[in-house]
Motif scaffolding. Structure first.
Motif, short mmCIF file in Angstrom:
data_model
loop_
_atom_site.label_atom_id
_atom_site.label_comp_id
_atom_site.label_asym_id
_atom_site.label_seq_id
_atom_site.Cartn_x
_atom_site.Cartn_y
_atom_site.Cartn_z
N PRO A 120 -3.83 9.71 -12.41
CA PRO A 120 -4.08 9.07 -13.37
C PRO A 120 -4.84 7.86 -13.65
O PRO A 120 -5.37 8.01 -12.17
N TRP A 139 0.49 -0.87 -0.23
CA TRP A 139 0.18 0.27 -0.09
C TRP A 139 1.12 1.15 0.12
O TRP A 139 0.77 1.85 0.81
N HIS A 140 2.08 0.75 -1.25
CA HIS A 140 2.73 2.63 -1.23
C HIS A 140 3.29 3.43 0.63
O HIS A 140 3.60 4.10 0.25
N TYR A 143 -3.55 7.86 -3.08
CA TYR A 143 -3.08 7.14 -3.98
C TYR A 143 -3.65 5.58 -3.87
O TYR A 143 -4.21 4.50 -4.61
N SER A 144 -4.06 4.99 -2.27
CA SER A 144 -3.93 3.51 -1.63
C SER A 144 -5.52 3.72 -1.63
O SER A 144 -6.66 2.79 -2.17
N ALA A 157 3.26 -2.39 7.97
CA ALA A 157 2.84 -1.88 9.49
C ALA A 157 3.07 -1.78 10.46
O ALA A 157 4.13 -1.40 11.43
N TYR A 173 -9.65 -5.61 -4.53
CA TYR A 173 -8.77 -5.19 -5.95
C TYR A 173 -8.77 -6.80 -6.39
O TYR A 173 -8.12 -7.40 -6.00
N TYR A 206 -6.54 3.64 -5.11
CA TYR A 206 -6.34 2.43 -6.39
C TYR A 206 -7.67 1.62 -5.99
O TYR A 206 -7.99 1.19 -7.36
N VAL A 207 -8.47 1.36 -4.54
CA VAL A 207 -9.56 1.02 -4.84
C VAL A 207 -10.57 1.83 -4.48
O VAL A 207 -12.05 1.59 -4.58
N PHE A 267 -8.07 -4.33 2.65
CA PHE A 267 -8.42 -3.52 1.57
C PHE A 267 -7.99 -4.57 0.46
O PHE A 267 -6.79 -5.28 0.43
N ARG A 292 -9.34 -1.61 -10.15
CA ARG A 292 -8.84 -0.78 -9.71
C ARG A 292 -8.68 0.51 -10.16
O ARG A 292 -9.00 1.00 -11.32
N TYR A 293 -7.90 1.59 -9.37
CA TYR A 293 -7.47 2.91 -9.79
C TYR A 293 -9.58 3.40 -10.46
O TYR A 293 -9.88 3.37 -9.28
N GLN A 350 0.94 7.69 8.21
CA GLN A 350 -0.13 7.41 9.25
C GLN A 350 0.05 6.75 10.41
O GLN A 350 1.59 5.82 9.60
N TRP A 371 1.02 11.65 -0.25
CA TRP A 371 0.50 10.82 -1.26
C TRP A 371 0.20 9.05 -1.25
O TRP A 371 -0.96 8.81 -1.64
N PRO A 372 1.00 8.10 -0.45
CA PRO A 372 0.60 7.31 -0.05
C PRO A 372 -0.60 6.51 -0.11
O PRO A 372 -1.13 5.90 -0.38
N LYS A 406 -2.10 2.20 9.51
CA LYS A 406 -0.97 1.46 8.08
C LYS A 406 -1.86 -0.01 7.49
O LYS A 406 -2.20 -0.57 6.65
N ASP A 419 -3.24 -2.49 5.34
CA ASP A 419 -2.68 -3.90 4.86
C ASP A 419 -3.54 -5.34 4.80
O ASP A 419 -3.46 -5.87 4.36
#
Lengths: 248, 248
Positions: free
Chosen positions: B228, A102-103, B170-171, A107, B123, B174-175, B117, B128-129, B105, B166-167, B110, B114
């Motif tokens: 994107p 997850w980027h 973006y996560s 954990a 996913y 992603y979902v 999701f 995804r995305y 986080q 960002w992580p 986190k 993990d």
């Protein structure tokens, strides 16, 4: 030189565990000594919380930084945190071996940052960044990803690897480490997952082991990543203009 | 509308817990229903590992994604993960309330990413995305930081907040979530820590509560962040040229 390898993977026969072994073997062959923190195997608890501090400064309300500082000052840090700090103190080089989940780091490893880099002990408001506690030590991330290398460029599908690792790299800079460019093994899939099979796993592992070995043998040639420091900031923490220009 | 608030803070009287209460109260006053996942209070286990899967597909070697997929398909996901997925299924809006620890986080949250999701369920390689499972739902981060706002710009002392989140953002993309701009409460210090005192804590909390309330009342005015999607990438996941230009 003495090295510490911090491994965060739940499976002892994983690609990540194999890369940890290669690092330990290679560094020892080069004449260095090596410690390993195998976070899953050692049962490291990743959750920072009140129960970690039996002798609290503020028993009524738990604030992590206040208790970290108090425990640092009174010698009452949790046993697993003390062990990790002792390992860090001995090390000239710290290698972090983990899969990108997850980027970010798993954990388990995030909790290692949350709990081990204690306020009052390993940093204060003035002992940070280029005045950080671990000045003179080096750190390097060794990361496996599930997607191909092409997916980790700017605006690519997996995200820009520079952004993904930034929170980790900057956290290491925060406590004073010189952070070397990461070692990245892309397209790694766990055993039994999707299109992965044993032959492909073994072939890919052999390639990446050789590449990681060569990288470790030439570690001294790598320039640390550039980060801003105290001379680049105004009093309130903003960037001076003109100031440091990050590579991002 | 139904909302889920995911809270990740170990102290029930914390600034974060108070912001969670404000969100719950405000959303209910607006006529919505609200669930809360209080990860610490509910004893969520943040570590993805073999012990989470008693009925393994591959008992010899643990690969998280393979076991997530198998457990999704056989209805044998861990009870706490099933509960979180059911909460997500019911929600039109998901609010994440947490403090920024080590530029990300807390490990507790986190680990929620993990473990919850799950591969095969929430996913797949094609789901995804912008084709993600939770398309049509919105998510927003509500984050407290210890440093002043000025410290979170480009090259500033705390790091660029855009990179730090960002992580996580973006996560969520992603979902399939539409990700709203975050709510940030800066300069928050825990009780009893450093220069923090009860009066300052209360005054700051009152200000931020009011600001968070106003933000929640006008949530529909916020444009989701731009990321994107499949039309922006080549087969191997690289960015098409010319392709999406991120705001970074």
């Amino acid at each position: 030189m003495h090295a510490l390898i911090v491994l965060s993977h739940p499976e002892p026969t994983s690609f990540n565990a194999a890369l940890k072994d290669v690092a330990a073997d290679t560094l020892e062959r080069l004449g260095h000594s090596v410690d390993v923190s195998d976070l899953y195997a050692e049962g490291f608890d990743p959750a920072e919380r009140a129960a970690q501090y039996p002798a609290r400064k503020h028993p009524d309300r738990f604030a992590a930084l206040a208790e970290q500082r108090h425990a640092s000052q009174t010698g009452s840090l949790p046993a697993d945190v003390r062990r990790e700090i002792e390992r860090l103190e001995r090390a000239d080089l710290v290698v972090f071996q983990f899969p990108l989940w997850w980027h970010a780091q798993p954990a388990m490893l995030k909790g290692w940052f949350d709990r081990v880099f204690v306020n009052g002990g390993l940093y204060t408001s003035t002992m940070r960044y280029d005045r950080g506690y671990f000045r003179g030590k080096r750190a390097v991330l060794s990361v496996t990803t599930g997607a191909p290398a092409a997916a980790f460029g700017p605006n690519a599908r997996g995200g820009d690897m520079h952004h993904l690792l930034w929170p980790l790299h900057y956290s290491l800079h925060y406590v004073g480490f010189a952070v070397l460019p990461p070692f990245l093994a892309h397209g790694v899939q766990g055993h039994g997952y999707a299109y992965q099979d044993a032959d492909r796993f073994a072939a890919q592992l052999a390639d990446e082991k050789a590449r990681w070995r060569r990288r470790l043998e030439t570690l001294d040639e790598a320039e640390p990543l550039a980060f801003p420091g105290w001379n680049d900031w105004t009093e309130d923490g903003g960037a001076k203009q003109p100031g440091f220009r990050a590579a991002v």
